[in-house]
Design a protein around this motif. Structure first.
Motif, PDB file in Angstrom:
ATOM      1  N   VAL A 133       0.807  -1.404  -0.059  1.00 40.97           N
ATOM      2  CA  VAL A 133      -0.092   0.071  -0.087  1.00 40.97           C
ATOM      3  C   VAL A 133       1.080   1.362  -0.127  1.00 40.97           C
ATOM      4  CG1 VAL A 133      -1.567   1.331   1.391  1.00 40.97           C
ATOM      5  CG2 VAL A 133      -1.776  -1.095   1.186  1.00 40.97           C
ATOM      6  N   ALA A 134       1.891   1.199   0.859  1.00 35.94           N
ATOM      7  CA  ALA A 134       2.946   2.290   0.989  1.00 35.94           C
ATOM      8  C   ALA A 134       3.432   2.604  -0.532  1.00 35.94           C
ATOM      9  CB  ALA A 134       3.880   2.177   2.117  1.00 35.94           C
ATOM     10  N   SER A 135       3.976   1.456  -1.116  1.00 36.86           N
ATOM     11  CA  SER A 135       4.619   1.674  -2.274  1.00 36.86           C
ATOM     12  C   SER A 135       3.968   2.387  -3.414  1.00 36.86           C
ATOM     13  CB  SER A 135       5.162   0.365  -2.877  1.00 36.86           C
ATOM     14  OG  SER A 135       6.182  -0.089  -1.705  1.00 36.86           O
ATOM     15  N   MET A 136       2.506   1.604  -3.671  1.00 40.33           N
ATOM     16  CA  MET A 136       1.546   2.150  -4.372  1.00 40.33           C
ATOM     17  C   MET A 136       1.125   3.558  -4.106  1.00 40.33           C
ATOM     18  SD  MET A 136       1.141  -0.014  -6.790  1.00 40.33           S
ATOM     19  CE  MET A 136      -0.267   0.452  -7.587  1.00 40.33           C
ATOM     20  N   THR A 137       1.096   3.821  -2.935  1.00 37.43           N
ATOM     21  CA  THR A 137       0.723   5.146  -2.573  1.00 37.43           C
ATOM     22  C   THR A 137       1.722   6.251  -2.958  1.00 37.43           C
ATOM     23  OG1 THR A 137      -0.456   4.626  -0.587  1.00 37.43           O
ATOM     24  CG2 THR A 137       0.163   7.027  -0.529  1.00 37.43           C
ATOM     25  N   LEU A 138       3.006   5.968  -2.864  1.00 36.57           N
ATOM     26  CA  LEU A 138       4.337   6.974  -3.161  1.00 36.57           C
ATOM     27  C   LEU A 138       4.254   7.182  -4.717  1.00 36.57           C
ATOM     28  CD1 LEU A 138       6.970   5.674  -0.957  1.00 36.57           C
ATOM     29  CD2 LEU A 138       5.629   7.781  -0.799  1.00 36.57           C
ATOM     30  N   LEU A 139       3.966   6.044  -5.649  1.00 35.48           N
ATOM     31  CA  LEU A 139       4.108   5.955  -6.867  1.00 35.48           C
ATOM     32  C   LEU A 139       2.691   6.765  -7.453  1.00 35.48           C
ATOM     33  CD1 LEU A 139       5.713   4.940  -9.350  1.00 35.48           C
ATOM     34  CD2 LEU A 139       4.412   3.045  -9.459  1.00 35.48           C
ATOM     35  N   GLY A 140       1.593   6.526  -6.744  1.00 35.26           N
ATOM     36  CA  GLY A 140       0.426   7.319  -7.170  1.00 35.26           C
ATOM     37  C   GLY A 140       0.465   8.918  -6.664  1.00 35.26           C
ATOM     38  N   LEU A 141       0.827   9.141  -5.752  1.00 37.21           N
ATOM     39  CA  LEU A 141       1.093  10.518  -5.593  1.00 37.21           C
ATOM     40  C   LEU A 141       2.146  11.185  -6.395  1.00 37.21           C
ATOM     41  CD1 LEU A 141       1.885  10.427  -1.418  1.00 37.21           C
ATOM     42  CD2 LEU A 141      -0.117  11.410  -2.727  1.00 37.21           C
ATOM     43  N   LEU A 142       3.237  10.341  -7.014  1.00 41.27           N
ATOM     44  CA  LEU A 142       4.269  11.124  -7.845  1.00 41.27           C
ATOM     45  C   LEU A 142       3.461  11.355  -9.207  1.00 41.27           C
ATOM     46  CD1 LEU A 142       6.978  11.650  -9.153  1.00 41.27           C
ATOM     47  CD2 LEU A 142       7.052   9.291  -9.750  1.00 41.27           C
ATOM     48  N   ILE A 143       2.545  10.385  -9.641  1.00 35.78           N
ATOM     49  CA  ILE A 143       1.749  10.735 -10.893  1.00 35.78           C
ATOM     50  C   ILE A 143       0.718  11.739 -10.519  1.00 35.78           C
ATOM     51  CG2 ILE A 143       0.101   9.452 -12.327  1.00 35.78           C
ATOM     52  CD1 ILE A 143       1.214   6.724 -11.626  1.00 35.78           C
ATOM     53  N   VAL A 144       0.173  11.758  -9.729  1.00 34.08           N
ATOM     54  CA  VAL A 144      -0.713  12.930  -9.196  1.00 34.08           C
ATOM     55  C   VAL A 144      -0.192  14.196  -9.432  1.00 34.08           C
ATOM     56  CG1 VAL A 144      -2.445  14.161  -7.462  1.00 34.08           C
ATOM     57  CG2 VAL A 144      -2.412  11.377  -8.079  1.00 34.08           C
ATOM     58  N   TYR A 145       1.006  14.376  -8.886  1.00 32.93           N
ATOM     59  CA  TYR A 145       1.841  15.271  -8.673  1.00 32.93           C
ATOM     60  C   TYR A 145       2.236  15.841 -10.035  1.00 32.93           C
ATOM     61  CZ  TYR A 145       5.806  18.601  -7.539  1.00 32.93           C
ATOM     62  OH  TYR A 145       6.658  19.677  -7.634  1.00 32.93           O
ATOM     63  N   LEU A 146       3.020  15.032 -10.798  1.00 32.93           N
ATOM     64  CA  LEU A 146       3.173  15.399 -12.317  1.00 32.93           C
ATOM     65  C   LEU A 146       2.109  15.599 -13.206  1.00 32.93           C
ATOM     66  CD1 LEU A 146       5.697  12.308 -13.004  1.00 32.93           C
ATOM     67  CD2 LEU A 146       6.158  14.717 -12.269  1.00 32.93           C
ATOM     68  N   VAL A 147       1.036  14.980 -13.072  1.00 31.17           N
ATOM     69  CA  VAL A 147      -0.286  15.386 -13.733  1.00 31.17           C
ATOM     70  C   VAL A 147      -0.758  16.963 -13.358  1.00 31.17           C
ATOM     71  CG1 VAL A 147      -2.957  15.142 -14.030  1.00 31.17           C
ATOM     72  CG2 VAL A 147      -1.041  13.225 -14.110  1.00 31.17           C
ATOM     73  N   ALA A 148      -0.667  17.078 -12.250  1.00 39.68           N
ATOM     74  CA  ALA A 148      -1.004  18.366 -11.424  1.00 39.68           C
ATOM     75  C   ALA A 148      -0.109  19.629 -12.036  1.00 39.68           C
ATOM     76  CB  ALA A 148      -1.137  18.459  -9.980  1.00 39.68           C
ATOM     77  N   VAL A 149       1.109  19.321 -12.166  1.00 41.42           N
ATOM     78  CA  VAL A 149       1.980  20.314 -12.763  1.00 41.42           C
ATOM     79  C   VAL A 149       1.948  20.423 -13.911  1.00 41.42           C
ATOM     80  CG1 VAL A 149       4.697  20.707 -13.125  1.00 41.42           C
ATOM     81  CG2 VAL A 149       3.946  19.817 -10.767  1.00 41.42           C
ATOM     82  N   ALA A 150       1.593  19.379 -14.811  1.00 40.72           N
ATOM     83  CA  ALA A 150       1.313  19.610 -16.397  1.00 40.72           C
ATOM     84  C   ALA A 150       0.172  20.407 -16.513  1.00 40.72           C
ATOM     85  CB  ALA A 150       1.180  18.011 -16.955  1.00 40.72           C
ATOM     86  N   VAL A 151      -1.085  20.087 -15.847  1.00 42.75           N
ATOM     87  CA  VAL A 151      -2.089  20.814 -16.061  1.00 42.75           C
ATOM     88  C   VAL A 151      -2.059  22.416 -15.663  1.00 42.75           C
ATOM     89  CG1 VAL A 151      -4.498  21.103 -15.371  1.00 42.75           C
ATOM     90  CG2 VAL A 151      -3.655  18.739 -15.867  1.00 42.75           C
ATOM     91  N   GLY A 152      -1.291  22.238 -14.418  1.00 39.69           N
ATOM     92  CA  GLY A 152      -1.237  23.721 -14.106  1.00 39.69           C
ATOM     93  C   GLY A 152      -0.281  24.561 -14.706  1.00 39.69           C
ATOM     94  N   THR A 153       0.669  23.978 -15.553  1.00 36.28           N
ATOM     95  CA  THR A 153       1.439  24.884 -16.456  1.00 36.28           C
ATOM     96  C   THR A 153       0.748  25.183 -17.417  1.00 36.28           C
ATOM     97  OG1 THR A 153       3.339  23.336 -15.706  1.00 36.28           O
ATOM     98  CG2 THR A 153       3.532  24.504 -17.713  1.00 36.28           C
ATOM     99  N   VAL A 154      -0.444  24.338 -18.147  1.00 37.61           N
ATOM    100  CA  VAL A 154      -0.974  25.088 -19.076  1.00 37.61           C
ATOM    101  C   VAL A 154      -2.335  25.886 -18.844  1.00 37.61           C
ATOM    102  CG1 VAL A 154      -2.601  24.255 -20.994  1.00 37.61           C
ATOM    103  CG2 VAL A 154      -0.506  22.725 -20.401  1.00 37.61           C
ATOM    104  N   ALA A 155      -2.741  25.608 -17.693  1.00 34.90           N
ATOM    105  CA  ALA A 155      -3.903  26.449 -17.279  1.00 34.90           C
ATOM    106  C   ALA A 155      -3.661  27.542 -16.233  1.00 34.90           C
ATOM    107  CB  ALA A 155      -5.190  25.348 -16.488  1.00 34.90           C
ATOM    108  N   ALA A 156      -2.524  27.819 -15.805  1.00 35.59           N
ATOM    109  CA  ALA A 156      -2.248  28.711 -14.836  1.00 35.59           C
ATOM    110  C   ALA A 156      -2.464  30.290 -15.172  1.00 35.59           C
ATOM    111  CB  ALA A 156      -0.775  28.666 -14.255  1.00 35.59           C
ATOM    112  N   GLY A 157      -2.188  30.541 -16.534  1.00 39.05           N
ATOM    113  CA  GLY A 157      -2.534  31.885 -16.999  1.00 39.05           C
ATOM    114  C   GLY A 157      -4.050  31.949 -16.838  1.00 39.05           C
ATOM    115  N   PRO A 158      -4.683  31.255 -17.821  1.00 39.01           N
ATOM    116  CA  PRO A 158      -6.181  31.437 -17.864  1.00 39.01           C
ATOM    117  C   PRO A 158      -6.885  31.467 -16.753  1.00 39.01           C
ATOM    118  CG  PRO A 158      -5.297  30.195 -19.602  1.00 39.01           C
ATOM    119  CD  PRO A 158      -4.293  30.085 -18.589  1.00 39.01           C
ATOM    120  N   PHE A 159      -6.333  30.488 -15.749  1.00 35.44           N
ATOM    121  CA  PHE A 159      -7.145  30.519 -14.379  1.00 35.44           C
ATOM    122  C   PHE A 159      -6.907  31.627 -13.738  1.00 35.44           C
ATOM    123  CE2 PHE A 159      -7.194  29.527  -9.881  1.00 35.44           C
ATOM    124  CZ  PHE A 159      -8.384  28.843  -9.795  1.00 35.44           C
ATOM    125  N   ALA A 160      -5.741  32.377 -13.525  1.00 36.75           N
ATOM    126  CA  ALA A 160      -5.544  33.679 -12.633  1.00 36.75           C
ATOM    127  C   ALA A 160      -6.306  34.702 -13.459  1.00 36.75           C
ATOM    128  CB  ALA A 160      -3.980  33.908 -12.999  1.00 36.75           C
TER     129      ALA A 160
END
Length: 230
Positions: A133-160
């Motif tokens: 569970v801990a291993s999958m959680t860490l890998l899942g958090l990394l995936i969520v983080y990378l997706v959030a950074v990618a989406v945020g990079t594209v949508a940060a300007g329009p969102f602000a």
């Protein structure tokens, strides 16, 4: 290997100081900057000169979250500061494509390596389940983080622009800085808490597993058997 990769552009002879002489008065620079220099500075009166954090930075959002949740204040006791720290989130040369690719591969491999112990022997079945569970959680958090950074990079300007009517904020950090403090804490705190719990278990389990090592692991090695005989 990770350290040497990012040190491939490390400057040499860092013990020799380089004095930079400015031909323009500091007051004139600040006056010419106008509104950009009107804010209270953190390190020096020329804080407004520093470049923005790169939109491609994969590390800056993480440290921003840590500062928000733990209320880290990077304000010097005495200003202007006399020296600068020897670390920087974004290298002066900028973030290049090889840097991003290496960071993705290295970070993914670092978290995924815990999965190698998926079928290892554990003293109890609950410890094996918690490890998985801990291993999958860490890998899942990394995936969520990378997706959030990618989406945020594209949508940060329009969102602000849409939510805050701000046309200047174009990076994730700049947009996140516009949020009320309690909102920023509410967003980041759960992810950091889950990360700390998962990493702590991985660390602790690595030590408590030693209690079931076979007795042969504690026997002295007879090095004489490994020496060449003539």
């Amino acid at each position: 290997m990770n350290t040497f990769f990012f040190w491939r552009h490390k400057p040499l002879d860092i013990e020799t100081p380089i004095t930079l002489h400015c031909g323009v008065n500091m007051g004139d620079i600040i006056a010419a900057a106008g509104e950009r220099a009107s804010k209270r500075y953190v390190r020096t009166p020329l804080d407004f000169v520093k470049p923005r954090i790169s939109r491609a930075s994969l590390i800056a959002p993480f440290w921003f979250a840590m500062e928000v949740v733990f209320n880290w204040q990077r304000v010097a006791k005495h200003r202007p500061i006399k020296t600068f720290g020897n670390h920087q989130i974004t290298p002066p040369r900028g973030i290049k494509i090889p840097d991003i690719i290496f960071a993705l591969v290295f970070t993914s491999g670092y978290f995924a390596i815990y999965l190698a112990g998926w079928n290892f022997f554990f003293p109890t079945w609950i410890e094996r389940i918690l490890w998985r569970v801990a291993s999958m959680t860490l890998l899942g958090l990394l995936i969520v983080y990378l997706v959030a950074v990618a989406v945020g990079t594209v949508a940060a300007g329009p969102f602000a622009k849409r939510v805050f009517s701000n046309n200047k904020a174009i990076t994730i950090i700049e947009v996140a800085s516009l949020l009320p403090h309690w909102v920023a804490v509410l967003i980041h705190a759960p992810f950091i808490a889950i990360y700390v719990i998962a990493r702590s278990y991985i660390l602790v389990e690595g030590f408590i597993d030693l209690r079931t090592m076979p007795s042969s692991a504690f026997e002295s090695v007879n090095w004489w058997n490994f020496l060449p005989h003539y």
